[in-house]
Design an enzyme around this catalytic site. Sequence first.
Site, mmCIF file in Angstrom:
data_model
loop_
_atom_site.group_PDB
_atom_site.id
_atom_site.type_symbol
_atom_site.label_atom_id
_atom_site.label_comp_id
_atom_site.label_asym_id
_atom_site.label_seq_id
_atom_site.Cartn_x
_atom_site.Cartn_y
_atom_site.Cartn_z
ATOM 1 C CG ASP A 62 -0.311 -0.435 2.514
ATOM 2 O OD1 ASP A 62 0.929 -0.433 2.593
ATOM 3 O OD2 ASP A 62 -1.044 -0.752 3.465
ATOM 4 C CG ASN A 128 -9.317 -1.403 11.815
ATOM 5 O OD1 ASN A 128 -8.308 -1.959 11.375
ATOM 6 N ND2 ASN A 128 -9.851 -0.341 11.216
ATOM 7 C CG HIS A 130 -6.191 -2.090 8.682
ATOM 8 N ND1 HIS A 130 -6.394 -0.882 9.326
ATOM 9 C CD2 HIS A 130 -4.845 -2.206 8.548
ATOM 10 C CE1 HIS A 130 -5.217 -0.310 9.548
ATOM 11 N NE2 HIS A 130 -4.265 -1.086 9.097
ATOM 12 C CD GLU A 135 -9.152 1.053 7.504
ATOM 13 O OE1 GLU A 135 -9.183 0.161 8.378
ATOM 14 O OE2 GLU A 135 -8.553 2.131 7.664
HETATM 15 C C1 GLP Z 1 -0.828 0.440 8.631
HETATM 16 C C2 GLP Z 1 -0.423 -0.386 7.402
HETATM 17 C C3 GLP Z 1 -0.620 -1.856 7.627
HETATM 18 C C4 GLP Z 1 -0.007 -2.258 8.946
HETATM 19 C C5 GLP Z 1 -0.708 -1.539 10.072
HETATM 20 C C6 GLP Z 1 -0.167 -1.891 11.444
HETATM 21 O O1 GLP Z 1 -2.157 0.802 8.629
HETATM 22 N N1 GLP Z 1 -1.137 -0.011 6.215
HETATM 23 O O2 GLP Z 1 -0.033 -2.571 6.542
HETATM 24 O O3 GLP Z 1 -0.102 -3.631 9.124
HETATM 25 O O4 GLP Z 1 -0.558 -0.149 9.874
HETATM 26 O O5 GLP Z 1 0.978 -1.165 11.702
HETATM 27 P P1 GLP Z 1 1.957 -1.416 12.900
HETATM 28 O O6 GLP Z 1 2.777 -2.597 12.506
HETATM 29 O O7 GLP Z 1 2.783 -0.159 12.987
HETATM 30 O O8 GLP Z 1 1.130 -1.648 14.097
#
Ligand code: GLP
Length: 237
Positions: A62, A128, A130, A135
């Site tokens: 992404d 959440n 995702h 989402e």
């Molecule tokens: C973002 C990214 C996800 C990631 C998530 C969790 O929203 N788009 O790909 O898995 O955050 O991030 P973290 O690993 O910092 O908790």
Amino acid sequence: MKIIVVSTPEKGAEEAFKVFENAHKNGAQVFGLATGSSPIGLYELLVKSDLDFSDRVSVNLDEYVELAGSDPQSYKYFMEEHLFHMKPFKESYLPNGLAEDASAEEARYNKILAANPVDLQLLGIGSNAHIGFNEPGTPFDIQTHKVKLTDETIEANKRFFEREEDVPKYAYSMGLKSIMDAKEIVLVAFGENKAQAVEDMINGPITEDVPASILQKHPNVTVIVDQAAASQLSKEV
Ligand code: GLP
């Protein structure tokens, strides 16, 4: 799903590294990569290792809309800083946050994915549930799409920005179908704020309200969690 519970995120990174090393040895050509804090330990180990990716391809999950790759908050910048500068790939693809025509950008990225089928996909998980930026409520059969981020995700991601209003409201993300097309998936999650999402992903019903629950249907998923992220698991693993 194979669940590995470790004592610390550092140990989790070591387990994820083993999955990458194995895939690399077995000839994996295309690595699906992720951003966020969860994969950083793995990237450090990849950088220190002698694994050579200069003949392999990476595709990222992404990218934020409206951020240039030179913006320190962009995912392109993150990947350069944590991995690509030190461990280059033959080719590294990310969605283009500055693309003016969203449907053309979605089509472009889908074409890249079709030409570079992912052998191993790395994932984190949002609180959440995702994955990528898919989402809750995202249809399971969707490919790359432009996403409106939820308030919860904006809230979670604001720690990386100076001001909340700087957090982008939209992103491009591989869809859940794109993620499920990977031959193998490894998901890393650390910390108590991921515990409910991890429980719902592993033991809850498969529902679009819990995007990561679709992974229950994938034949080759490894989930690596620390004890805090495993603390809500309702079944022994
Ligand atoms: C973002 C990214 C996800 C990631 C998530 C969790 O929203 N788009 O790909 O898995 O955050 O991030 P973290 O690993 O910092 O908790």
